[in-house]
Every structure is written in structure tokens, then in C-alpha cells.
Design a protein around this motif. Structure first.
Motif, PDB file in Angstrom:
ATOM      1  N   GLY A   1       0.776  -1.225   0.000  1.00 25.20           N
ATOM      2  CA  GLY A   1       0.000   0.000   0.000  1.00 25.20           C
ATOM      3  C   GLY A   1       0.809   1.277   0.000  1.00 25.20           C
ATOM      4  N   ASP A   2       2.136   1.171  -0.057  1.00 28.19           N
ATOM      5  CA  ASP A   2       2.989   2.366  -0.015  1.00 28.19           C
ATOM      6  C   ASP A   2       3.171   3.028  -1.369  1.00 28.19           C
ATOM      7  N   THR A   3       2.599   2.442  -2.435  1.00 20.19           N
ATOM      8  CA  THR A   3       2.677   3.065  -3.755  1.00 20.19           C
ATOM      9  C   THR A   3       1.267   3.344  -4.278  1.00 20.19           C
ATOM     10  N   LEU A   4       1.186   4.267  -5.235  1.00 17.48           N
ATOM     11  CA  LEU A   4      -0.098   4.575  -5.869  1.00 17.48           C
ATOM     12  C   LEU A   4       0.143   5.089  -7.279  1.00 17.48           C
ATOM     13  N   LEU A   5      -0.756   4.734  -8.186  1.00 15.76           N
ATOM     14  CA  LEU A   5      -0.707   5.260  -9.551  1.00 15.76           C
ATOM     15  C   LEU A   5      -1.456   6.583  -9.584  1.00 15.76           C
ATOM     16  N   THR A   6      -0.802   7.626 -10.078  1.00 11.89           N
ATOM     17  CA  THR A   6      -1.417   8.942 -10.083  1.00 11.89           C
ATOM     18  C   THR A   6      -0.952   9.735 -11.308  1.00 11.89           C
ATOM     19  N   LEU A   7      -1.336  11.014 -11.365  1.00 17.28           N
ATOM     20  CA  LEU A   7      -0.972  11.923 -12.460  1.00 17.28           C
ATOM     21  C   LEU A   7      -1.387  11.384 -13.829  1.00 17.28           C
ATOM     22  N   LYS A   8      -2.573  10.783 -13.879  1.00 19.74           N
ATOM     23  CA  LYS A   8      -3.043  10.202 -15.147  1.00 19.74           C
ATOM     24  C   LYS A   8      -3.259  11.258 -16.227  1.00 19.74           C
ATOM     25  N   GLU A   9      -3.546  12.493 -15.813  1.00 18.89           N
ATOM     26  CA  GLU A   9      -3.773  13.559 -16.793  1.00 18.89           C
ATOM     27  C   GLU A   9      -2.502  13.895 -17.569  1.00 18.89           C
ATOM     28  N   LEU A  10      -1.350  13.618 -16.994  1.00 17.65           N
ATOM     29  CA  LEU A  10      -0.076  13.883 -17.655  1.00 17.65           C
ATOM     30  C   LEU A  10       0.456  12.591 -18.263  1.00 17.65           C
ATOM     31  N   ALA A  11       0.979  11.725 -17.446  1.00 13.32           N
ATOM     32  CA  ALA A  11       1.404  10.376 -17.846  1.00 13.32           C
ATOM     33  C   ALA A  11       1.326   9.544 -16.578  1.00 13.32           C
ATOM     34  N   PRO A  12       0.432   8.557 -16.533  1.00 16.16           N
ATOM     35  CA  PRO A  12       0.235   7.795 -15.297  1.00 16.16           C
ATOM     36  C   PRO A  12       1.552   7.262 -14.750  1.00 16.16           C
ATOM     37  N   VAL A  13       1.775   7.449 -13.453  1.00 19.49           N
ATOM     38  CA  VAL A  13       3.023   7.009 -12.853  1.00 19.49           C
ATOM     39  C   VAL A  13       2.754   6.431 -11.472  1.00 19.49           C
ATOM     40  N   ARG A  14       3.333   5.262 -11.196  1.00 14.62           N
ATOM     41  CA  ARG A  14       3.238   4.664  -9.859  1.00 14.62           C
ATOM     42  C   ARG A  14       4.485   5.030  -9.077  1.00 14.62           C
ATOM     43  N   MET A  15       4.255   5.566  -7.868  1.00 12.12           N
ATOM     44  CA  MET A  15       5.390   6.003  -7.063  1.00 12.12           C
ATOM     45  C   MET A  15       5.108   5.811  -5.581  1.00 12.12           C
ATOM     46  N   LEU A  16       6.196   5.850  -4.816  1.00 14.99           N
ATOM     47  CA  LEU A  16       6.087   5.751  -3.370  1.00 14.99           C
ATOM     48  C   LEU A  16       5.471   7.027  -2.799  1.00 14.99           C
ATOM     49  N   LYS A  17       4.733   6.861  -1.724  1.00 13.19           N
ATOM     50  CA  LYS A  17       4.117   8.000  -1.049  1.00 13.19           C
ATOM     51  C   LYS A  17       5.174   8.740  -0.226  1.00 13.19           C
ATOM     52  N   ASN A  18       5.334  10.007  -0.522  1.00 11.35           N
ATOM     53  CA  ASN A  18       6.259  10.868   0.212  1.00 11.35           C
ATOM     54  C   ASN A  18       5.694  12.288   0.238  1.00 11.35           C
ATOM     55  N   LYS A  19       6.496  13.265   0.600  1.00 12.82           N
ATOM     56  CA  LYS A  19       6.022  14.648   0.686  1.00 12.82           C
ATOM     57  C   LYS A  19       5.500  15.140  -0.666  1.00 12.82           C
ATOM     58  N   PHE A  20       6.236  14.868  -1.736  1.00 11.52           N
ATOM     59  CA  PHE A  20       5.774  15.286  -3.058  1.00 11.52           C
ATOM     60  C   PHE A  20       4.451  14.616  -3.411  1.00 11.52           C
ATOM     61  N   PHE A  21       4.338  13.334  -3.131  1.00 15.59           N
ATOM     62  CA  PHE A  21       3.088  12.617  -3.384  1.00 15.59           C
ATOM     63  C   PHE A  21       1.923  13.279  -2.640  1.00 15.59           C
ATOM     64  N   GLU A  22       2.129  13.634  -1.382  1.00 18.21           N
ATOM     65  CA  GLU A  22       1.068  14.273  -0.608  1.00 18.21           C
ATOM     66  C   GLU A  22       0.688  15.623  -1.193  1.00 18.21           C
ATOM     67  N   GLU A  23       1.664  16.329  -1.756  1.00 18.25           N
ATOM     68  CA  GLU A  23       1.369  17.610  -2.421  1.00 18.25           C
ATOM     69  C   GLU A  23       0.496  17.389  -3.655  1.00 18.25           C
ATOM     70  N   VAL A  24       0.764  16.307  -4.366  1.00 22.03           N
ATOM     71  CA  VAL A  24      -0.069  15.956  -5.529  1.00 22.03           C
ATOM     72  C   VAL A  24      -1.501  15.672  -5.078  1.00 22.03           C
ATOM     73  N   MET A  25      -1.640  14.878  -4.022  1.00 25.49           N
ATOM     74  CA  MET A  25      -2.969  14.534  -3.514  1.00 25.49           C
ATOM     75  C   MET A  25      -3.718  15.771  -3.012  1.00 25.49           C
ATOM     76  N   GLU A  26      -3.000  16.676  -2.383  1.00 26.80           N
ATOM     77  CA  GLU A  26      -3.617  17.915  -1.904  1.00 26.80           C
ATOM     78  C   GLU A  26      -4.113  18.760  -3.076  1.00 26.80           C
ATOM     79  N   LEU A  27      -3.337  18.819  -4.129  1.00 26.55           N
ATOM     80  CA  LEU A  27      -3.745  19.584  -5.313  1.00 26.55           C
ATOM     81  C   LEU A  27      -4.984  18.977  -5.951  1.00 26.55           C
ATOM     82  N   TYR A  28      -5.090  17.644  -5.937  1.00 24.13           N
ATOM     83  CA  TYR A  28      -6.264  16.996  -6.526  1.00 24.13           C
ATOM     84  C   TYR A  28      -7.559  17.380  -5.811  1.00 24.13           C
ATOM     85  N   THR A  29      -7.482  17.722  -4.535  1.00 22.59           N
ATOM     86  CA  THR A  29      -8.700  18.136  -3.805  1.00 22.59           C
ATOM     87  C   THR A  29      -9.244  19.452  -4.339  1.00 22.59           C
ATOM     88  N   LYS A  30      -8.454  20.183  -5.110  1.00 23.95           N
ATOM     89  CA  LYS A  30      -8.859  21.487  -5.653  1.00 23.95           C
ATOM     90  C   LYS A  30      -9.254  21.396  -7.123  1.00 23.95           C
TER      91      LYS A  30
END
Length: 313
Positions: free
Chosen positions: A218-247
Motif C-alpha cells: 500500500g505504499d505506492t499509488l498510480l497517479t498523475l493520469k492527466e499527464l502520464a500515469p506514474v506509480r510512485m512511493l508516497k512521500n512529501k511530493f506525493f502528498e502535495e499531488v494529492m492535496e492539489l487533486y482536492t482542488k
């Protein structure tokens, strides 16, 4: 373990080391090839002159077959293809683009061409383009991925049903048992990425390798599908991506947050907070950093043991 893929590539084992950006330099590719698999250089993170340097060093480090993975969404493609031809590389894996673009040009020069796909539709297009084999990569895989979210063990039998050329399974395979399962489902070989990230010869930063072996389910997630889908580990940058998606961000806002060189910063330079840390779901099953030759040896041994064990079922 001779089959269509080992004969196609002239290798001992049907194990391909994925050509991952920032991880797959000449040290890793030559080590895997020397161990009996097929090593791939990851051209996606190399300027043309750097790629040439890695090809030259790889040729000096091994007399076994090796190849180059070329993601077709990167610039300098014409120059990269020309360098591959000039340096006499015999195997090319293309991905993230139209397989018709360079397949015939490469095959006309005696180069074996394989294309990476994430669906039956694109597997058929690759076959029509004349490639020698396809890699069917499931949703579990790390790095850039397909949008369909089809898992590897669903994708492999569906692709096998429709194509006539050799099939390589990728995504979520890191040991001999996974290799056997993929081949039972119809694959002729496996392409392994994440397990080789955590190898001694991988060019990934030690910080990143350490985070990979510490990863849990559960430490990885596929995200950024609008650009190029990428699976990555959850870290500070990942959380920033998730926060932006709420907007409800626009594609441009996502691109602005991503910026440039995030993957290099994370995987190659070891910035575990602000870097993009691309790895597959199977990271939760990777617990140590080993020489690439040992990884190949253990995969083969476990494959043979698992094959014997299921005969009693």
C-alpha cells in the motif's frame, strides 16, 4: 529453460531487466546479461552522448546480448535511434508511443524490436507494426504505466489469446514464483524492474534503494493520469499531488507542480521528500539489496523449485 524468447535474444534465461530511467545504466545491464538474462539500458534518462557512453561501456563489460529501452515520449529520438544503429545494438525495446514509428527502420538493420503495451488493443497494434515480441505490463508496475488499470495476471492471458508473437509479462514480478505464475498464464518470459532497482549495480541512489526495501503493502499509488500515469512511493511530493487533486486542478497546474527533473531528484539524487520515487507494488516483497547476478540466480532456483512443487497438486 530454452523457449521462444531465449532463442530470440540468445540468452540463457527468459528474464529481462527493465530499462528503467535513472536505474538502468551499463553496470546493471551488463551484470544481468552476464548472469544469463537480458540487460537493458534505460535511454529515457540519458542524453544522446550519455547513452552512447553507456552502450560503449556495456559492450566492454559483457560479451552477452543486451539491449536499449527507448521511451518514445522523450526528446532527441532521432539522434538516440541513430546512436543505437551506429553502435551496433542488436535489441531495442520501445515504449510509450507508436510502435510503427521506428520498428521497420530498426528491423531493416537487423535489430530485434520489442514494444511495451498495457492493453490487448495496443498489443495488436504492436504486432501489426511488425515487432518481434511484446511486453504486456500490468497496473502493478512502477514508473509510467497504462491508464486501463488492468492487472498483470488479467492482462497476460487476454493478450496471449489474441497475438501470435512471443509475450513477455511485466508488472508485479520479483521472484521465481511470480515468474512461474506468469508463464503458466501464457508468458514466454518476464520483465523485472523493481527487484533490480534494489540491486548493487543499479544506478539508483542508495537512499532510494533503502526506501524501496523498507516499503510495505500500500505504499505506492498510480497517479498523475492527466499527464502520464506514474506509480510512485508516497512521500512529501506525493502528498502535495494529492492535496492539489482536492482542488480539481487543471492539467497545467499539475504540470507546474511536477516541474522538471522530479524523477532524477528522487531516484538518482536521493531526495526522498521532494523527488518522484517510481517503484512497483511488488516493493513490499523486496527486503534487501543484492548483486544482480544473485537476483537472477535466486529467481531461476525458485522458479525450478516452484515448478516441481506444483506437480504434486
Amino acid at each position: 529453460m530454452q523457449n521462444k524468447i531465449t532463442q530470440l535474444f540468445n540468452v540463457t534465461y527468459p528474464i529481462i531487466q527493465a530499462g528503467m530511467i535513472w536505474n538502468s545504466g551499463w553496470r546493471l545491464a551488463s551484470a544481468v546479461s552476464n548472469a544469463g538474462g537480458l540487460g537493458l539500458l534505460g535511454a529515457g534518462s540519458m542524453y544522446p552522448d550519455v547513452l552512447r557512453e553507456h552502450i560503449v561501456k556495456c559492450k566492454k563489460a559483457t560479451n552477452k546480448p543486451f539491449g536499449v529501452n527507448v521511451p518514445m515520449l522523450y526528446p532527441n529520438l532521432e539522434e538516440i535511434i541513430q546512436i543505437i544503429i551506429e553502435e551496433g545494438v542488436k535489441i531495442v525495446f520501445t515504449s510509450a508511443g507508436n510502435p510503427k514509428a521506428y520498428t521497420q527502420q530498426l528491423k531493416d538493420r537487423g535489430i530485434t524490436v520489442v514494444h511495451v503495451v498495457s492493453s490487448v488493443k495496443f498489443a495488436l497494434k504492436a504486432q501489426e507494426a511488425g515487432v518481434d515480441a511484446v511486453v504486456a505490463e500490468g497496473f502493478e508496475a512502477g514508473g509510467h504505466n497504462g491508464r486501463e488499470e488492468t492487472t498483470t495476471f488479467t492482462l497476460i492471458p487476454m493478450v496471449k489469446e489474441k497475438i501470435d508473437i512471443p509475450l513477455i509479462a511485466a508488472g508485479g514480478i520479483a521472484n521465481g514464483k511470480g515468474m512461474l505464475a506468469a508463464m503458466v498464464l501464457g508468458a514466454d518470459a518476464v520483465q523485472v524492474g523493481s527487484r533490480f532497482v534494489a540491486s548493487e549495480e543499479s544506478s539508483a541512489h542508495r537512499n532510494f534503494k533503502k526506501m524501496v526495501v523498507e516499503a510495505k503493502e500500500g505504499d505506492t499509488l498510480l497517479t498523475l493520469k492527466e499527464l502520464a500515469p506514474v506509480r510512485m512511493l508516497k512521500n512529501k511530493f506525493f502528498e502535495e499531488v494529492m492535496e492539489l487533486y482536492t482542488k480539481n486542478p487543471t492539467k497545467e497546474q499539475l504540470q507546474e507542480l511536477l516541474g522538471r527533473a522530479r524523477a532524477k531528484r528522487g531516484m538518482f539524487e536521493g531526495d526522498l521528500d521532494d523527488g518522484e520515487l517510481e517503484i512497483g507494488q511488488i516493493a513490499g516483497l523486496i527486503h534487501d539489496i543484492k548483486p544482480a547476478a544473485q537476483i537472477v540466480e535466486e529467481m531461476v532456483s525458485e522458479f525450478e523449485t516452484a515448478k516441481i512443487s506444483i506437480q504434486d497438486l
